[in-house]
Design an enzyme around this catalytic site. Structure first.
Site, PDB file in Angstrom:
ATOM      1  N   ASP A   1       0.809  -1.227   0.000  1.00 36.10           N
ATOM      2  CA  ASP A   1       0.000   0.000   0.000  1.00 36.10           C
ATOM      3  C   ASP A   1       0.840   1.273   0.000  1.00 36.10           C
ATOM      4  O   ASP A   1       2.055   1.230   0.209  1.00 36.10           O
ATOM      5  CB  ASP A   1      -0.957  -0.001   1.203  1.00 36.10           C
TER       6      ASP A   1
ATOM      7  N   GLU B   1      -9.917  -2.079   5.488  1.00 36.39           N
ATOM      8  CA  GLU B   1     -10.604  -1.841   6.752  1.00 36.39           C
ATOM      9  C   GLU B   1     -11.812  -2.778   6.872  1.00 36.39           C
ATOM     10  O   GLU B   1     -12.261  -3.350   5.879  1.00 36.39           O
ATOM     11  CB  GLU B   1     -11.068  -0.378   6.806  1.00 36.39           C
TER      12      GLU B   1
ATOM     13  N   ASN C   1      -7.849  -3.241  14.407  1.00 33.47           N
ATOM     14  CA  ASN C   1      -9.225  -3.575  14.018  1.00 33.47           C
ATOM     15  C   ASN C   1      -9.257  -4.738  13.019  1.00 33.47           C
ATOM     16  O   ASN C   1     -10.267  -4.971  12.370  1.00 33.47           O
ATOM     17  CB  ASN C   1      -9.923  -2.348  13.425  1.00 33.47           C
TER      18      ASN C   1
ATOM     19  N   HIS D   1      -7.392  -4.981  10.284  1.00 34.38           N
ATOM     20  CA  HIS D   1      -7.093  -4.688   8.873  1.00 34.38           C
ATOM     21  C   HIS D   1      -5.789  -5.364   8.435  1.00 34.38           C
ATOM     22  O   HIS D   1      -4.886  -5.571   9.236  1.00 34.38           O
ATOM     23  CB  HIS D   1      -7.107  -3.176   8.574  1.00 34.38           C
TER      24      HIS D   1
END
Ligand code: F6R
Length: 247
Positions: free
Chosen positions: A71, A147, A140, A142
C-alpha cells in the site's frame, strides 16, 4: 479439508523478527527470482533489520528478487519522507543489493488513481501473485489498508482510512491533520493470491486482534479472517500478542 493458520510463538519482538527473517532468507536462497510481498509499519522493521544484517554478514543476494508492496498513502510522492516508498528505501532497499527497478509500490501521487489501481493489479497478475507476502495486522483486523467491511473479492483499490487507523499511524506525522485520509491498497483477493503468507504480530496492542483472528469467525467485518481461506499462512507472534489466546 480444514485450513489452519500455523502458529509460531516467539518470546519477544526480536525473536519474532529473527524467525521471520529466517523464512524470507530461506526463500530468497531457494528461489533467487522470487517475488516478495512486503509491508510497512512498525512490525516488519525488525525483520528488515535482520535481512540487512544477513546481507552484510552472509551476502544473501537480492539481485533477481522482485518486490510488491501492499500500500501507499494517496497524495504522497515517493520522495516525501512520510511515503511508504521512502520507508522501504530507508528500512530495507537502500541497504541490500535489490535493483530499484525491481521494487514496486503503488503510486499514491498518480494523476489518475483508478488507472493506477488497474496498473498495480496488472502488475500483481503478471507475477501471478507474490511467492511470500509479509503482513502486519491492524488493531481492528485490517490487513494492508483493507478496513472492516472490505469485500474479500477486492483487488487494488482506493480506501478512506478509518479514524482508528489514522490515529494509529499519527505517530509518524507532525500532527493528526497531516495524516493522509486515503490510501491505495492491495485488496483481500490480491493478498490471497500469494502462494504463502507470513503474518507478524507483536505487542499487547495486537492481542485482541490475534484472539479474534484465531478464535472468531470468517467475516468481512474482520478483514484478517480472510486468511483462514488461504492454504498456507504462518503467524509468527510474540507472547504479548498471544496473551489472550489459549494455545
Ligand atoms: C502496512 C500495512 C498495515 C500494517 C498494520 C500494522 O503496509 O499494510 O496493514 O501492517 O497497520 O501496523 P504496525 O506494524 O505499525 O502495527
Amino acid at each position: 479439508m480444514k485450513l489452519e493458520i500455523k502458529i509460531i510463538q516467539a518470546d519477544h519482538y526480536e525473536e519474532m523478527s529473527r524467525l521471520a527473517a529466517a523464512q524470507v532468507i530461506q526463500l530468497v536462497k531457494a528461489k533467487p527470482d522470487a517475488v516478495l510481498g512486503l509491508a510497512t509499519g512498525g512490525t516488519p522493521i525488525g525483520l528488515y533489520r535482520e535481512l540487512i544484517e544477513d546481507f552484510r554478514a552472509n551476502g544473501t543476494s537480492y539481485e533477481g528478487i522482485h518486490t510488491i508492496n501492499l500500500d501507499e498513502y494517496v497524495g504522497m510522492t515517493a520522495e516525501n519522507s512520510n511515503s511508504y516508498a521512502s520507508f522501504m528505501k530507508e528500512n530495507l532497499f537502500s541497504h541490500i543489493n535489490i535493483k530499484p527497478e525491481n521494487t514496486n509500490i503503488p503510486n499514491g501521487s498518480a494523476e489518475n488513481l483508478e488507472d493506477e489501481c488497474k496498473r498495480y493489479d496488472a502488475l500483481i497478475e503478471s507475477f501471478n501473485g507474490a511467492d511470500l507476502q509479509v503482513l502486519g495486522i491492524g488493531r481492528n483486523g485490517h490487513i494492508g489498508f483493507n478496513e472492516p467491511g472490505t469485500s474479500f473479492s477486492s483487488h487494488v483499490h482506493i480506501v478512506e482510512l478509518s479514524q482508528n487507523t489514522r490515529e494509529a499511524n499519527a505517530r509518524y506525522f507532525p500532527s493528526m491533520d497531516e495524516v493522509p485520509e486515503k490510501a491505495l491498497t492491495m485488496g483481500i483477493a490480491s493478498i490471497l493470491k500469494s502462494r504463502e503468507i507470513l503474518l507478524l504480530a507483536s505487542g499487547h496492542t495486537k492481542a485482541q486482534a490475534i484472539k479474534e483472528l484465531l478464535e472468531g469467525s470468517v467475516s468481512e467485518d474482520f478483514p484478517a479472517s480472510a486468511l483462514k481461506n488461504h492454504q498456507k499462512v504462518t503467524l509468527i507472534a510474540d507472547q504479548d500478542a498471544l496473551q489472550l489466546v489459549r494455545l
